[in-house]
Motif scaffolding. Structure first.
Motif, PDB file in Angstrom:
ATOM      1  N   ARG A 244       0.812  -1.218   0.000  1.00 36.93           N
ATOM      2  CA  ARG A 244       0.000   0.000   0.000  1.00 36.93           C
ATOM      3  C   ARG A 244       0.847   1.270   0.000  1.00 36.93           C
ATOM      4  N   ARG A 245       2.137   1.137   0.332  1.00 39.08           N
ATOM      5  CA  ARG A 245       3.026   2.301   0.282  1.00 39.08           C
ATOM      6  C   ARG A 245       3.606   2.505  -1.122  1.00 39.08           C
ATOM      7  N   VAL A 246       3.820   1.377  -1.845  1.00 34.09           N
ATOM      8  CA  VAL A 246       4.460   1.483  -3.175  1.00 34.09           C
ATOM      9  C   VAL A 246       3.658   0.692  -4.208  1.00 34.09           C
ATOM     10  N   PRO A 247       2.392   1.022  -4.446  1.00 28.76           N
ATOM     11  CA  PRO A 247       1.592   0.287  -5.437  1.00 28.76           C
ATOM     12  C   PRO A 247       2.213   0.379  -6.830  1.00 28.76           C
ATOM     13  N   GLY A 248       2.177  -0.756  -7.551  1.00 26.11           N
ATOM     14  CA  GLY A 248       2.750  -0.776  -8.890  1.00 26.11           C
ATOM     15  C   GLY A 248       4.261  -0.811  -8.916  1.00 26.11           C
ATOM     16  N   LEU A 249       4.872  -1.263  -7.833  1.00 30.17           N
ATOM     17  CA  LEU A 249       6.343  -1.268  -7.750  1.00 30.17           C
ATOM     18  C   LEU A 249       6.974  -2.011  -8.913  1.00 30.17           C
ATOM     19  N   PHE A 250       6.405  -3.145  -9.301  1.00 26.34           N
ATOM     20  CA  PHE A 250       7.035  -3.965 -10.335  1.00 26.34           C
ATOM     21  C   PHE A 250       6.885  -3.378 -11.738  1.00 26.34           C
ATOM     22  N   ASP A 251       6.145  -2.286 -11.875  1.00 23.20           N
ATOM     23  CA  ASP A 251       6.050  -1.609 -13.166  1.00 23.20           C
ATOM     24  C   ASP A 251       7.253  -0.684 -13.408  1.00 23.20           C
ATOM     25  N   LEU A 252       8.047  -0.466 -12.379  1.00 25.47           N
ATOM     26  CA  LEU A 252       9.203   0.427 -12.488  1.00 25.47           C
ATOM     27  C   LEU A 252      10.404  -0.314 -13.060  1.00 25.47           C
ATOM     28  N   ASP A 253      11.401   0.436 -13.520  1.00 28.41           N
ATOM     29  CA  ASP A 253      12.662  -0.146 -13.966  1.00 28.41           C
ATOM     30  C   ASP A 253      13.500  -0.446 -12.728  1.00 28.41           C
TER      31      ASP A 253
ATOM     32  N   TYR B 175       6.821   8.095  -5.554  1.00 25.30           N
ATOM     33  CA  TYR B 175       5.927   7.949  -4.405  1.00 25.30           C
ATOM     34  C   TYR B 175       6.118   9.039  -3.349  1.00 25.30           C
ATOM     35  N   ASP B 176       7.048   9.941  -3.591  1.00 30.43           N
ATOM     36  CA  ASP B 176       7.387  10.969  -2.606  1.00 30.43           C
ATOM     37  C   ASP B 176       7.767  10.335  -1.266  1.00 30.43           C
ATOM     38  N   LEU B 177       8.482   9.215  -1.347  1.00 26.52           N
ATOM     39  CA  LEU B 177       8.944   8.509  -0.150  1.00 26.52           C
ATOM     40  C   LEU B 177      10.457   8.623  -0.074  1.00 26.52           C
ATOM     41  N   ARG B 178      10.937   9.273   0.957  1.00 25.87           N
ATOM     42  CA  ARG B 178      12.372   9.377   1.196  1.00 25.87           C
ATOM     43  C   ARG B 178      12.668   8.686   2.517  1.00 25.87           C
ATOM     44  N   LEU B 179      13.271   7.514   2.426  1.00 22.57           N
ATOM     45  CA  LEU B 179      13.521   6.721   3.625  1.00 22.57           C
ATOM     46  C   LEU B 179      14.418   7.508   4.567  1.00 22.57           C
ATOM     47  N   ASP B 180      13.922   7.723   5.777  1.00 23.28           N
ATOM     48  CA  ASP B 180      14.638   8.593   6.709  1.00 23.28           C
ATOM     49  C   ASP B 180      15.000   7.923   8.026  1.00 23.28           C
ATOM     50  N   HIS B 181      14.668   6.652   8.171  1.00 22.47           N
ATOM     51  CA  HIS B 181      14.988   5.948   9.416  1.00 22.47           C
ATOM     52  C   HIS B 181      15.078   4.452   9.124  1.00 22.47           C
TER      53      HIS B 181
ATOM     54  N   VAL C 143       8.428   0.760   5.077  1.00 25.21           N
ATOM     55  CA  VAL C 143       8.310   0.588   3.626  1.00 25.21           C
ATOM     56  C   VAL C 143       9.033  -0.667   3.159  1.00 25.21           C
ATOM     57  N   GLU C 144      10.192  -0.919   3.731  1.00 27.67           N
ATOM     58  CA  GLU C 144      11.103  -1.938   3.202  1.00 27.67           C
ATOM     59  C   GLU C 144      11.618  -2.842   4.319  1.00 27.67           C
ATOM     60  N   ASP C 145      11.659  -4.148   4.046  1.00 29.36           N
ATOM     61  CA  ASP C 145      12.361  -5.108   4.907  1.00 29.36           C
ATOM     62  C   ASP C 145      13.324  -5.863   3.995  1.00 29.36           C
ATOM     63  N   MET C 146      14.569  -5.448   4.021  1.00 28.55           N
ATOM     64  CA  MET C 146      15.567  -5.938   3.075  1.00 28.55           C
ATOM     65  C   MET C 146      16.699  -6.662   3.788  1.00 28.55           C
ATOM     66  N   THR C 147      17.081  -7.819   3.242  1.00 34.11           N
ATOM     67  CA  THR C 147      18.287  -8.509   3.700  1.00 34.11           C
ATOM     68  C   THR C 147      19.267  -8.564   2.543  1.00 34.11           C
ATOM     69  N   SER C 148      20.502  -8.157   2.802  1.00 32.57           N
ATOM     70  CA  SER C 148      21.542  -8.106   1.776  1.00 32.57           C
ATOM     71  C   SER C 148      22.721  -8.973   2.190  1.00 32.57           C
ATOM     72  N   TRP C 149      23.248  -9.723   1.225  1.00 33.13           N
ATOM     73  CA  TRP C 149      24.419 -10.572   1.443  1.00 33.13           C
ATOM     74  C   TRP C 149      25.591  -9.975   0.666  1.00 33.13           C
ATOM     75  N   TYR C 150      26.592  -9.462   1.385  1.00 33.15           N
ATOM     76  CA  TYR C 150      27.754  -8.818   0.769  1.00 33.15           C
ATOM     77  C   TYR C 150      28.964  -9.752   0.825  1.00 33.15           C
ATOM     78  N   ARG C 151      29.741  -9.748  -0.239  1.00 30.30           N
ATOM     79  CA  ARG C 151      30.946 -10.574  -0.282  1.00 30.30           C
ATOM     80  C   ARG C 151      31.940 -10.145   0.786  1.00 30.30           C
ATOM     81  N   GLY C 152      32.367 -11.109   1.601  1.00 29.82           N
ATOM     82  CA  GLY C 152      33.306 -10.807   2.673  1.00 29.82           C
ATOM     83  C   GLY C 152      34.690 -10.447   2.186  1.00 29.82           C
ATOM     84  N   ASP C 153      35.031 -10.821   0.934  1.00 29.25           N
ATOM     85  CA  ASP C 153      36.364 -10.494   0.423  1.00 29.25           C
ATOM     86  C   ASP C 153      36.412  -9.100  -0.195  1.00 29.25           C
ATOM     87  N   HIS C 154      35.270  -8.409  -0.244  1.00 27.21           N
ATOM     88  CA  HIS C 154      35.252  -7.075  -0.838  1.00 27.21           C
ATOM     89  C   HIS C 154      34.824  -5.984   0.138  1.00 27.21           C
TER      90      HIS C 154
END
Length: 261
Positions: free
Chosen positions: A158-167, A180-186, A226-237
């Motif tokens: 409900r915060r980002v309807p049509g998200l998958f229509d974006l590039d 969406y005029d959403l600027r993640l601030d926290h 808005v977002e619940d994201m998990t990211s896996w970063y390479r430990g060698d970089h």
């Protein structure tokens, strides 16, 4: 002279020290003293011929140096001396902007998009209604063609309807601001170490079991998740550096904010 074999440092000889260990130290010295970050090393065949050892011996020596982070394999290109680790920034910045700030060229590959009911912790974090589906987005992030991170995230429908229509190969944060005029601030962020599973390792072009830095972040705009994201970063970089001061437990929460997108 090698103190264990009496051999010249640029030769592999018969002796009590295994050949793969001798070759590993020869390569280590070459990497540390002669080759700048990002330099290619000779192929397994070339090294086997140069040091009169089997390719299995070469593969074992190189594998250990990859595990130590001195060398890095790039699928389809070869093995290179590892680039200097980048600092993960502890503030809200898009991956695209962060890479450009470092003078690197960022690219994004969309691995998958689905609309499904998220697991309980995500539903709670995003304050979804019971059984409410959310956008699930999986992306691979590269810089100068090198895969650096895999992102698997959920977005409030409900915060980002049509998200998958974006590039979605472009900066998602820029889309949120412009569309969406959403600027993640926290954000609340949790960090841990993990070994790469088969799928993540394949996407990143590394061995299964390689070390990763993992970040789970729940981000909000104007107090609404808005977002619940998990990211896996390479430990060698990547490496993470934090300033630590004597403080109360509450003030220590500041170390959990931020990350990069």
């Amino acid at each position: 002279m090698d103190p264990t074999t009496g051999a010249s440092v640029d030769r592999v000889v018969e002796g009590p020290t295994p050949k793969h260990a001798q070759l590993r130290e020869i390569l280590r010295r070459s990497v540390e003293r002669e080759l700048p970050p990002g330099s290619p090393i000779p192929s397994e065949r070339e090294l086997a011929e140069r040091y009169d050892v089997s390719r299995l011996t070469v593969r074992s020596a190189i594998g250990k140096l990859v595990e130590e982070g001195l060398l890095s394999r790039v699928r389809g290109k070869g093995t290179f001396t590892a680039s200097r680790r980048m600092e993960l920034q502890l503030y809200l910045m898009s991956f695209t902007d962060d890479m450009r700030r470092r003078g690197l060229s960022p690219t994004t590959e969309v691995v998958g998009t689905t609309m499904e009911v998220p697991p309980g912790p995500t539903a709670t974090a995003l304050r979804l209604d019971e059984g409410e589906p959310a956008y699930r987005l999986r992306r691979l992030r590269r810089a100068d063609g090198v895969p650096l991170a895999v992102e698997r995230g959920w977005y409030h429908p409900r915060r980002v309807p049509g998200l998958f229509d974006l590039d979605l190969t472009e900066s998602l944060y820029a889309h949120l601001a412009a569309g969406y005029d959403l600027r993640l601030d926290h954000a609340w962020q949790t960090v841990w170490a993990e070994s790469a599973d088969k799928e993540t390792a394949s996407l990143l072009g590394i061995r299964t079991g390689s070390p990763l830095l993992v970040f789970r972040r729940v981000s909000s705009a104007r107090g609404e998740p808005v977002e619940d994201m998990t990211s896996w970063y390479r430990g060698d970089h990547y490496q993470l550096t934090m300033q630590l001061d004597r403080s109360t437990p509450d003030s220590g929460h500041l170390a959990k904010h931020g990350g990069t997108r």
